[in-house]
Motif scaffolding. Structure first.
Motif, PDB file in Angstrom:
ATOM      1  N   GLY A   1       0.811  -1.212   0.000  1.00 36.27           N
ATOM      2  CA  GLY A   1       0.000   0.000   0.000  1.00 36.27           C
ATOM      3  C   GLY A   1       0.845   1.262   0.000  1.00 36.27           C
ATOM      4  N   LEU A   2       1.929   1.256   0.766  1.00 35.17           N
ATOM      5  CA  LEU A   2       2.797   2.423   0.836  1.00 35.17           C
ATOM      6  C   LEU A   2       3.513   2.642  -0.489  1.00 35.17           C
ATOM      7  N   ARG A   3       3.926   1.545  -1.138  1.00 37.70           N
ATOM      8  CA  ARG A   3       4.569   1.681  -2.454  1.00 37.70           C
ATOM      9  C   ARG A   3       3.608   2.293  -3.461  1.00 37.70           C
ATOM     10  N   ARG A   4       2.371   1.830  -3.468  1.00 36.51           N
ATOM     11  CA  ARG A   4       1.376   2.370  -4.407  1.00 36.51           C
ATOM     12  C   ARG A   4       1.130   3.845  -4.138  1.00 36.51           C
ATOM     13  N   ALA A   5       1.082   4.226  -2.864  1.00 36.77           N
ATOM     14  CA  ALA A   5       0.860   5.633  -2.521  1.00 36.77           C
ATOM     15  C   ALA A   5       2.002   6.501  -3.048  1.00 36.77           C
ATOM     16  N   PHE A   6       3.241   6.041  -2.917  1.00 39.56           N
ATOM     17  CA  PHE A   6       4.379   6.803  -3.432  1.00 39.56           C
ATOM     18  C   PHE A   6       4.331   6.896  -4.952  1.00 39.56           C
ATOM     19  N   VAL A   7       3.941   5.808  -5.614  1.00 39.49           N
ATOM     20  CA  VAL A   7       3.872   5.810  -7.078  1.00 39.49           C
ATOM     21  C   VAL A   7       2.860   6.849  -7.564  1.00 39.49           C
ATOM     22  N   VAL A   8       1.670   6.842  -6.975  1.00 36.29           N
ATOM     23  CA  VAL A   8       0.625   7.794  -7.385  1.00 36.29           C
ATOM     24  C   VAL A   8       1.089   9.223  -7.133  1.00 36.29           C
ATOM     25  N   TRP A   9       1.679   9.468  -5.984  1.00 39.45           N
ATOM     26  CA  TRP A   9       2.128  10.825  -5.643  1.00 39.45           C
ATOM     27  C   TRP A   9       3.257  11.285  -6.561  1.00 39.45           C
ATOM     28  N   LEU A  10       4.183  10.396  -6.867  1.00 40.07           N
ATOM     29  CA  LEU A  10       5.284  10.751  -7.766  1.00 40.07           C
ATOM     30  C   LEU A  10       4.763  11.107  -9.155  1.00 40.07           C
ATOM     31  N   LYS A  11       3.857  10.288  -9.684  1.00 38.28           N
ATOM     32  CA  LYS A  11       3.365  10.502 -11.052  1.00 38.28           C
ATOM     33  C   LYS A  11       2.473  11.732 -11.161  1.00 38.28           C
TER      34      LYS A  11
ATOM     35  N   ARG B   1       8.276  19.047 -10.731  1.00 39.12           N
ATOM     36  CA  ARG B   1       9.724  19.207 -10.857  1.00 39.12           C
ATOM     37  C   ARG B   1      10.193  19.179 -12.302  1.00 39.12           C
ATOM     38  N   LEU B   2       9.422  18.543 -13.179  1.00 38.09           N
ATOM     39  CA  LEU B   2       9.804  18.415 -14.582  1.00 38.09           C
ATOM     40  C   LEU B   2       8.683  18.943 -15.470  1.00 38.09           C
ATOM     41  N   PRO B   3       8.377  20.232 -15.407  1.00 38.35           N
ATOM     42  CA  PRO B   3       7.269  20.774 -16.204  1.00 38.35           C
ATOM     43  C   PRO B   3       7.534  20.621 -17.692  1.00 38.35           C
ATOM     44  N   GLY B   4       6.485  20.214 -18.397  1.00 39.76           N
ATOM     45  CA  GLY B   4       6.613  20.040 -19.838  1.00 39.76           C
ATOM     46  C   GLY B   4       7.158  18.701 -20.260  1.00 39.76           C
ATOM     47  N   ILE B   5       7.589  17.885 -19.305  1.00 41.80           N
ATOM     48  CA  ILE B   5       8.123  16.557 -19.606  1.00 41.80           C
ATOM     49  C   ILE B   5       7.007  15.530 -19.468  1.00 41.80           C
ATOM     50  N   GLU B   6       6.808  14.705 -20.477  1.00 40.28           N
ATOM     51  CA  GLU B   6       5.761  13.682 -20.429  1.00 40.28           C
ATOM     52  C   GLU B   6       6.177  12.551 -19.491  1.00 40.28           C
ATOM     53  N   ILE B   7       5.328  12.252 -18.516  1.00 37.23           N
ATOM     54  CA  ILE B   7       5.592  11.185 -17.553  1.00 37.23           C
ATOM     55  C   ILE B   7       4.836   9.935 -17.996  1.00 37.23           C
ATOM     56  N   PRO B   8       5.536   8.835 -18.303  1.00 37.06           N
ATOM     57  CA  PRO B   8       4.842   7.625 -18.737  1.00 37.06           C
ATOM     58  C   PRO B   8       4.001   7.022 -17.618  1.00 37.06           C
ATOM     59  N   ASN B   9       3.022   6.216 -17.988  1.00 36.76           N
ATOM     60  CA  ASN B   9       2.122   5.591 -17.017  1.00 36.76           C
ATOM     61  C   ASN B   9       2.795   4.346 -16.435  1.00 36.76           C
ATOM     62  N   LEU B  10       3.380   4.480 -15.268  1.00 41.93           N
ATOM     63  CA  LEU B  10       4.072   3.385 -14.595  1.00 41.93           C
ATOM     64  C   LEU B  10       3.347   3.060 -13.300  1.00 41.93           C
ATOM     65  N   ASN B  11       3.453   1.798 -12.863  1.00 37.84           N
ATOM     66  CA  ASN B  11       2.668   1.340 -11.727  1.00 37.84           C
ATOM     67  C   ASN B  11       3.494   0.819 -10.564  1.00 37.84           C
ATOM     68  N   GLU B  12       4.809   0.769 -10.696  1.00 35.34           N
ATOM     69  CA  GLU B  12       5.664   0.255  -9.630  1.00 35.34           C
ATOM     70  C   GLU B  12       6.820   1.215  -9.374  1.00 35.34           C
ATOM     71  N   LEU B  13       7.271   1.250  -8.134  1.00 38.46           N
ATOM     72  CA  LEU B  13       8.417   2.091  -7.794  1.00 38.46           C
ATOM     73  C   LEU B  13       9.654   1.706  -8.596  1.00 38.46           C
ATOM     74  N   GLN B  14       9.846   0.400  -8.793  1.00 36.54           N
ATOM     75  CA  GLN B  14      11.000  -0.048  -9.553  1.00 36.54           C
ATOM     76  C   GLN B  14      10.950   0.476 -10.983  1.00 36.54           C
ATOM     77  N   GLU B  15       9.751   0.518 -11.569  1.00 34.32           N
ATOM     78  CA  GLU B  15       9.614   1.047 -12.924  1.00 34.32           C
ATOM     79  C   GLU B  15       9.958   2.535 -12.969  1.00 34.32           C
TER      80      GLU B  15
ATOM     81  N   ALA C   1      16.491   6.519 -13.991  1.00 30.35           N
ATOM     82  CA  ALA C   1      17.894   6.193 -14.235  1.00 30.35           C
ATOM     83  C   ALA C   1      18.216   6.275 -15.724  1.00 30.35           C
ATOM     84  N   GLU C   2      17.255   5.893 -16.554  1.00 24.40           N
ATOM     85  CA  GLU C   2      17.479   5.876 -18.001  1.00 24.40           C
ATOM     86  C   GLU C   2      17.400   7.271 -18.610  1.00 24.40           C
ATOM     87  N   ARG C   3      16.497   8.110 -18.084  1.00 23.65           N
ATOM     88  CA  ARG C   3      16.220   9.375 -18.758  1.00 23.65           C
ATOM     89  C   ARG C   3      16.707  10.608 -18.005  1.00 23.65           C
ATOM     90  N   VAL C   4      17.304  10.414 -16.845  1.00 25.30           N
ATOM     91  CA  VAL C   4      17.617  11.565 -16.009  1.00 25.30           C
ATOM     92  C   VAL C   4      18.523  12.561 -16.720  1.00 25.30           C
TER      93      VAL C   4
END
Length: 231
Positions: A123-133, A140-154, A160-163
């Motif tokens: 439950g805590l992981r899901r809460a962080f994922v929703v809040w991050l997305k 923090r990244l205005p204008g940057i498209e955030i993909p629809n991800l469902n896990e913290l690891q994703e 890590a890939e796009r930073v």
């Protein structure tokens, strides 16, 4: 705030009694009121209800007054170095809200992946994922498209890939905003308050247009000349 918390705690006790979780003769469970503040200005509200009472209150009435104190956690007062030594979700939340660069966000998300790995933290992981997305990354990244991800690891893998790319885009957007602000100031000093059509052109301009208009500011005698025609 102290008055509101007193009301909330009273409602909590009432709900516990109605639901049967505690009986009429049972002792009430202790409650630790906590206020987490992430604003940029210092917190100025009283943290103790007693400090809000009339100081001229007769001493014999003081003992009968309601009492309520809350624990204030003011995020801006915690240093990154101190928070980084605390492997828990609250410290990670503070670090994320204080983070400004994408690489700093990625560093904390990587820690969360490790700390919240067990099934008891689903439950805590899901809460962080929703809040991050929905909250942190768009801010923090205005204008940057955030993909629809469902896990913290994703999210961690994506960061890590796009930073590096995002950091470059983020810095470029910051530079362009600075150029727009500077040009707006120049135009305002030369021609006075700017009409709505000029503001619209400035907000929609690319880097090349901003440079061309800046070159014309000192040469042209009107806004229409600067922008190459009548609005």
């Amino acid at each position: 705030m102290a008055v509101r918390l007193l009301t909330y705690i009273g409602l909590l006790y009432e709900d516990l009694l109605k639901s049967g979780e505690i009986g009429p003769g049972d002792p009430l469970p202790p409650v630790l009121p906590v206020v987490i503040y992430n604003g940029s200005d210092p917190w100025t509200a009283k943290t103790d209800l007693a400090d809000m009472l009339d100081p001229s209150l007769p001493p014999q009435l003081v003992r009968w007054q309601p009492q309520m104190r809350y624990l204030l956690l003011e995020e801006r007062r915690y240093r990154e170095a101190d928070l980084a030594r605390l492997p828990n979700a609250a410290a990670a939340l503070f670090r994320l809200e204080n983070a400004r660069a994408p690489e700093n966000i990625q560093r904390v998300v990587g820690c969360l992946v490790e700390w919240l790995a067990g099934p008891e933290n689903d439950g805590l992981r899901r809460a962080f994922v929703v809040w991050l997305k929905r909250v942190l990354l768009p801010a923090r990244l205005p204008g940057i498209e955030i993909p629809n991800l469902n896990e913290l690891q994703e999210i961690n893998d994506m960061l890590a890939e796009r930073v590096m790319t995002w950091t470059e885009q983020w810095m470029a957007q910051g530079v362009q905003k600075g150029e727009t602000k500077f040009l707006r100031r120049m135009l305002n000093r030369r021609f006075g308050p700017l009409p709505a059509w000029v503001e619209q052109r400035l907000e929609q301009a690319d880097e090349a247009e901003l440079e061309a208009w800046a070159d014309r500011v000192l040469e042209c005698g009107s806004l229409e000349e600067v922008f190459g025609g009548v609005a």
